[in-house]
Design a protein around this motif. Structure first.
Motif, short mmCIF file in Angstrom:
data_model
loop_
_atom_site.label_atom_id
_atom_site.label_comp_id
_atom_site.label_asym_id
_atom_site.label_seq_id
_atom_site.Cartn_x
_atom_site.Cartn_y
_atom_site.Cartn_z
N ALA A 107 0.87 -1.17 0.13
CA ALA A 107 0.08 0.08 -0.01
C ALA A 107 0.73 1.19 0.11
O ALA A 107 1.73 1.39 0.74
CB ALA A 107 -0.96 -0.07 1.18
N GLY A 108 0.49 1.84 -0.94
CA GLY A 108 1.29 3.33 -1.12
C GLY A 108 2.61 3.11 -1.72
O GLY A 108 3.36 4.17 -1.78
N ARG A 109 3.15 1.90 -2.05
CA ARG A 109 4.66 1.71 -2.62
C ARG A 109 4.53 1.91 -4.10
O ARG A 109 3.35 1.97 -4.67
CB ARG A 109 5.23 0.32 -2.15
N ARG A 110 5.67 2.20 -4.51
CA ARG A 110 6.07 2.25 -5.98
C ARG A 110 6.13 1.03 -6.80
O ARG A 110 7.16 0.07 -6.23
CB ARG A 110 7.13 3.06 -6.38
N ALA A 115 6.12 -0.28 -19.78
CA ALA A 115 5.42 0.42 -20.72
C ALA A 115 4.88 -0.08 -21.61
O ALA A 115 4.83 -1.41 -22.12
CB ALA A 115 6.25 1.42 -21.38
N TRP A 116 3.91 0.38 -22.58
CA TRP A 116 3.00 -0.19 -23.45
C TRP A 116 4.07 -0.47 -24.72
O TRP A 116 5.11 0.39 -25.15
CB TRP A 116 2.02 0.71 -24.11
N VAL A 148 1.47 3.33 -6.23
CA VAL A 148 1.96 4.07 -7.15
C VAL A 148 2.74 3.42 -8.23
O VAL A 148 3.61 2.74 -8.21
CB VAL A 148 3.05 5.23 -6.67
N VAL A 149 2.04 3.50 -9.35
CA VAL A 149 2.59 2.72 -10.67
C VAL A 149 3.59 3.58 -11.38
O VAL A 149 3.47 4.65 -11.53
CB VAL A 149 1.28 2.52 -11.47
N VAL A 150 4.82 2.83 -11.54
CA VAL A 150 5.91 3.65 -12.04
C VAL A 150 6.04 2.77 -13.39
O VAL A 150 6.59 1.87 -13.40
CB VAL A 150 7.22 3.51 -11.14
N GLU A 151 6.08 3.51 -14.78
CA GLU A 151 6.33 2.78 -15.99
C GLU A 151 7.84 2.53 -15.96
O GLU A 151 8.37 3.67 -16.03
CB GLU A 151 5.58 3.44 -16.98
N VAL A 152 8.04 1.54 -16.40
CA VAL A 152 9.74 1.16 -16.81
C VAL A 152 9.59 0.76 -17.96
O VAL A 152 8.92 0.36 -18.77
CB VAL A 152 10.10 0.13 -15.91
N ASP A 189 9.75 0.11 -5.77
CA ASP A 189 9.88 -0.77 -4.48
C ASP A 189 9.68 -2.25 -4.79
O ASP A 189 9.84 -2.96 -3.76
CB ASP A 189 8.96 -0.20 -3.54
N ALA A 190 8.92 -2.45 -5.62
CA ALA A 190 8.72 -3.90 -6.08
C ALA A 190 8.66 -4.04 -7.67
O ALA A 190 8.10 -3.17 -8.24
CB ALA A 190 7.30 -4.12 -5.15
#
Length: 351
Positions: A107-110, A115-116, A148-152, A189-190
């Motif tokens: 919860a609340g982590r990145r 990416a598409w 928090v979604v972080v696109e890589v 974070d994961a």
């Protein structure tokens, strides 16, 4: 168009047809009908693209369900002729010093989401991570809205190539472990990882398993790109050469029967198929991998594929809906199961 070649393509994952190919028996399915036999991974780039769109009349494909469903949704004239289920170490990985030890801790982590890519079919790394994290978060009553979604970054036009042509350090293997660099750099974070390469990546980079989906949830919660895994065939091949499709399935059933008798032999083949090291294969697929490779089209697997279809459509990977039950044609597998020889390995085969 007259079909003169049986084309075969698979993903770098555990499959009975991949084992049959490794044992050298798949080509017999084509030879009996006077067809050439070719591996799509050995073709030129334009032809190999059909791994994703399935617009090649002589093609049989066994691999991830994201490209198979996306191709069908886009109008590819395919039929679903088998489904397999092999649990393949779906995990949420974190840094060794992370305090994340459960789904609730996300919860609340990145979280890293690829990416598409160029299209929905080739965006399977994104689909895998999204569904893997969705299933993980559900264990704690959470959704993607709680992280928090972080696109890589990801390869936008992934290619399919034969494992024999790939160096073990080839970055193309990382499609099942996207986000490792960002995790090590502290930018996320994961990450979601799966399969033998996921195990290898965790070991190589000292990453820790925060959630093991294989042990934490039900089959419904483990639905993803490879669970269940479809075998699809172009309709023209099925219409023009039903005996070839049946023989292909017989060879796969024979390979699955052999696999059930030789765990170490299977692991050797799968190390090459999955581009993984031996320990990764053993860790990812355990002691029972070799007894569950035979395809079926039972109601449970069809229902689980429908769960994946719903998820992919909801998240924008499909151009339209796919009626999984209507897509399936059980007749070829029924005939193959009734006539499967389940013979010993041909003389001279060395694993």
């Amino acid at each position: 168009m007259t079909i003169d070649t049986l084309w075969y393509t698979r993903c770098p994952v555990p499959t009975a047809s991949g084992i049959a190919h490794g044992l050298g028996t798949l080509a017999h399915a084509a030879a009996g009908a006077g067809l050439d036999f070719r591996i799509l991974q050995d073709a030129d780039a334009a032809t190999a693209l059909h791994h994703f769109d399935h617009q090649l009349p002589g093609l049989i494909r066994e691999g991830g369900n994201v490209p198979a469903l996306a191709a069908r949704a886009a109008g590819a004239p395919t039929r679903l002729i088998g489904l397999t289920w092999v649990d393949e170490a779906q995990q949420i990985l974190v840094a060794p010093t992370s305090d994340i030890t459960s789904a609730a801790d996300l919860a609340g982590r990145r979280i890293a989401i690829p990416a598409w890519a160029a299209d929905g079919a080739r965006s399977f790394p994104r689909a895998m991570a999204l569904h893997g994290f969705s299933s993980t978060l559900a264990l704690a009553g959470l959704t993607l809205a709680d992280v928090v979604v972080v696109e890589v970054d990801v390869e936008r036009t992934p290619e399919v190539r034969d494992s024999a042509d790939l160096d073990r350090s080839d970055p193309g293997r990382s499609i099942t472990t996207a986000g490792v660099a960002e995790l090590r750099a502290g930018e996320v974070d994961a990450i979601y990882a799966k399969g033998a390469r996921g195990r290898d990546a965790a070991r190589e980079h000292g990453l820790r398993v925060a959630v093991d989906l294989d042990s934490a949830t039900t089959p419904h919660g483990r639905v993803n790109n490879g669970t269940p895994r479809p075998i699809t065939v172009h309709q023209q091949l099925l219409d023009d050469h039903p005996e070839v499709v049946e023989d292909f399935l017989v060879r796969s059933l024979d390979a699955a029967a052999w696999a059930a008798t030789d765990l170490e032999g299977v692991r050797g083949l799968l190390a090459r198929e999955t581009f993984a090291e031996g320990p990764g294969v053993a860790d990812a697929y355990g002691e029972t991998l070799h007894v569950g490779l035979a395809p079926t089209l039972d109601a449970e697997r069809l229902d689980l594929l429908a769960v994946q279809e719903q998820f992919l459509y909801t998240h924008g990977f499909l151009a339209g809906r796919v009626d999984v039950a209507a897509w399936a044609d059980p007749a070829p597998l029924e005939r193959a199961t009734a006539t499967a020889r389940r013979t010993a390995l041909p003389a001279g085969v060395v694993v």
